[in-house]
Design a protein around this motif. Structure first.
Motif: not given
Length: 760
Positions: A361-367, A374-382, A602-605, A742-748
């Protein structure tokens, strides 16, 4: 006779009047094994002998009583009898005060949301409950749709469960209402009581405890988007003297609005043993939660969510998934030494794990030129493992005519966080106005770890030591004073397992594999306040509180472990209790300042962490009114001005609003009880929720518009069973509940749910 006793008498009268109702439908609606147990049936307690606080011989006063929604001999299937569904009951004692002080005597804004009210509104999650408290909204940093994140007074809030923190604040969980009796909202800095905590305030989830009387029940709620929620409970004696049990279970599943499917499996057994002067309690909270993240929601275009696409349009990857496991055993001993001293020993161990694939989720993702770039996918294991021990002697004594309830305490927390993540570039969506994510297989993606791809592999360790004291002082019957202080010692460290270019520690040196970066801090938090009962129906108060929060979590490690955040709040208010408690009005003015706030930017992408200062000034009011004995109204309104006051890394953001913090919040809920053809038990409800415009980050380039949505309810309650219909977003408004980067979470969209419940 007091209004409280009148309510109890009215409640008992209404229950007795309804005992003649046909309860055979309950057996058909109950899908739980407890209803089929011959042992349970043989132990069933009739409504006439169900626990109540009624006094025989009392008569009702002439005054009109507050509306009380009777929902069976164990309302809504979740626990013993409750008296009202009021949020601002002055006689309520909040567990989060830790001194057993009534709300009317606390020089602070504390609101209690009863489970019964949330059920009446069709809510099944913590996020459904918060509209009943002033100053609280969903959203803020990292609101990606698969865990709860709340702001109070425009600032981050922390969730606790029965007084224990849920751990890593920025990577939380979605909270169901499994076994939950009420939610307590403490507004403003609370570190003097709770230790490291965000300055916005505290949401403390309080669970039911076992009963010595047998009760069991359950509910099934089904509706839009393929949603089904089943809750069951049983409580009663074990057969061993003084030892009682309770088991709560929840299963829910939904295909989800926007195809955001989820599954939730939870069980919570609880044992309580009264052994002489000791009350021993052991509970085990087990959860397995599956959700679908939606970090992008609807992508921003020209500063707001793209309006020319359907609200079902998907920009997030089809592979988004998040699974969390939660295991928490707790053990407590309340030792009533004598009338003067009570010693509370409490221990909790929390294990949480997160396995997620979610869009970065960063402002690098845009139209750009009609494409989504600028779309990316994070793989996370915490994983998060936290041990928490609290020793709290509570002393009750007097100095002359002045009464004291003195809480003293020692707390030790040991927290271990392991986090591992990497990031893959995703292909552009060719047509942003008719979006179809082109990725078809994870095999075609390459997960990377470098300066342009957010990643880490870290081991974090924290040890928190605290000593504290809070004194609730009854100077006179009218003057109440509360003062508290807490000394903390925080030892926090970060050890990278890999070296990532562009990461620097607290000393400005690169973070290198195997080299530990650590901090030692010793903040002092405090609070002081006073309340004066100027008139029997009016109590002005003031409070000042200083708070600290450790910048220690799995999200903000780009720059090592930052210095602690601090906050200072000034609050003045007036509490009104009018018309023999039929009308409760609480008002407050507040000024909260927080420094060294970790904020994502987001700084320099590249997603980075910057540290800024923020301030919120505002006013709020909440009303809880019984217009008649059948008509109940709950409303709240908040006006606030949250602003960035300092940002050394981005001076242009000074004067902007923090992420997710609205200028105005308003909520209204009203219910009316009535009879049809002489049969009582019917009720209707309606309400509106309003949230003003919010921004996606501290640059304030992108925002989501304000919204107003309407909700409605209709239901029937017999002594042991009931049915409710709830309709959300009645006019099918398009709205957004959280402004992500990057975008807005939509209400039901417009949705409806039917709930059938039974209790024995």
């Amino acid at each position: 006779m007091s209004i409280r006793k009148a309510r109890e008498a009215a409640y008992a009268s209404r229950v007795r009047a309804r005992n003649r109702a046909d309860v055979r439908l309950a057996a058909l609606c109950m899908g739980i094994v407890f209803a089929q147990s011959g042992w349970a049936q043989s132990q069933e307690q009739s409504p006439s002998t169900a626990p109540s606080a009624t006094s025989s011989g009392d008569t009702l006063p002439d005054a009109t009583l507050p509306a009380i929604h009777v929902q069976g001999s164990a309302p809504t299937g979740y626990g013993p009898l409750v008296e009202t569904d009021r949020v601002n009951d002055p006689q309520q004692r909040a567990a989060s005060s830790k001194t057993g002080t009534k709300l009317e005597d606390l020089p602070a804004s504390v609101q209690v949301i009863p489970r019964q009210l949330v059920n009446e509104q069709g809510g099944t999650m913590l996020r459904d409950a918060i509209t009943n408290a002033s100053g609280v909204n969903y959203g803020g940093q990292d609101s990606k749709g698969y865990y709860d994140h709340f702001l109070i007074r425009g600032l981050n809030a922390q969730v606790y469960e029965d007084g224990f923190s849920d751990g890593d604040e920025l990577s939380g969980i979605s909270h169901s209402l499994n076994g939950v009796e009420r939610v307590e909202v403490v507004e403003g800095p609370g570190s003097a009581l709770f230790g490291s905590g965000p300055p916005g305030g505290t949401l403390n989830i309080v669970h039911y405890t076992p009963s010595s009387d047998l009760h069991y029940g359950g509910s099934i709620q089904a509706g839009s988007f393929g949603a089904v929620t089943n809750t069951d409970y049983i409580t009663g004696p074990t057969g061993i003297a003084g030892l009682n049990y309770r088991v709560d279970a929840t299963f829910s599943r939904t295909d989800g609005f926007r195809d955001l499917a989820s599954r939730d499996y939870e069980v919570r057994p609880d044992l309580q043993w009264q052994l002489g002067k000791h009350t021993l309690e052991f509970s085990l909270d087990l959860r397995d939660i599956h959700e679908t993240p939606d970090s992008y929601g609807i992508i921003y275009f020209n500063g707001s969510p793209l309006s020319s696409v359907s609200r079902d349009a998907k920009f997030s990857t089809p592979f988004a998934t998040a699974r969390q496991t939660y295991v928490r055993p707790t053990l407590s001993d309340k030792w009533q030494v004598n009338d003067f001293l009570t010693i509370n020993n409490r221990f909790s161990y929390l294990h949480r794990s997160l396995d997620a694939l979610t869009n970065g989720d960063s402002t690098s993702t845009k139209i750009s030129d009609g494409e989504v770039v600028g779309r990316q996918l994070r793989q996370q294991d915490d994983s998060d493992n936290t041990f928490d021990y609290q020793l709290e002697p509570v002393w009750k004594f007097a100095t002359g005519s002045v009464g004291h309830t003195l809480l003293t305490g020692f707390e030790y927390q040991h927290q271990l966080i392991d986090t591992e993540r990497s990031t893959a570039d995703l292909p552009n969506i060719p047509d942003a106005f008719n979006p179809v994510p082109p990725e078809t297989s994870l095999n075609q993606l390459t997960f990377l770890c470098d300066a342009k791809h957010s990643c880490d592999n870290d081991h974090l360790v924290a040890n928190y030591y605290s000593v504290y004291a809070t004194d609730q002082i009854d100077v006179t019957d009218k003057l109440k004073v509360r003062a508290g202080v807490r000394q903390d010692w925080w030892d926090t460290s970060l050890t990278p397992n890999i070296s990532v270019p562009g990461r620097f520690g607290t000393n400005g040196q690169p973070l290198l594999a195997g080299v530990t970066d650590s901090r030692n801090d010793a903040p002092v938090s405090w609070n002081i306040g006073a309340l004066y009962k100027l008139l029997p129906w009016m109590s002005p108060y003031f409070g000042i509180s200083k708070s600290h929060f450790a910048n220690f979590n799995s999200e903000n490690t780009q720059n090592g472990i930052g210095a602690p955040e601090s906050a200072l709040q000034y609050e003045v208010g007036v509490k009104f209790s009018l018309l023999n408690e039929r009308l409760i009005l609480n008002t407050a003015l507040f000024d909260v300042k927080r420094d060294n706030v970790a904020a994502l930017q987001t700084v320099n992408g590249v997603e980075s962490v910057v540290f800024d200062s923020q301030k919120t000034r505002g006013a709020e009011a909440s009303i809880d009114a019984a217009i008649t004995s059948h008509w109940h109204v709950i409303a709240n309104f908040t006006a606030q001005d949250p602003v960035i006051t300092d940002n050394p890394q981005g001076i242009s953001s000074v004067g902007n609003r923090p992420q997710g913090a609205p200028a105005y919040i308003g909520n209204l809920w009203s219910t009316y009880d009535f009879s049809i053809a002489g049969v009582p038990g019917f009720h209707v409800g309606a309400g509106v929720n309003y949230v003003a415009k919010t921004y996606s980050d501290i640059t304030n380039v992108n925002s989501i518009p304000s919204y107003v949505i309407a909700n409605a309810a209709f239901g029937y309650e017999a002594p042991r069973w009931g049915v409710d219909l709830n309709v959300h977003n009645l006019f099918d408004r398009r709205y957004y509940v959280a402004a992500n980067a990057a975008g807005a979470f939509v209400g039901e969209s417009l949705s409806a749910f039917v709930n059938v419940h039974a209790n024995f």
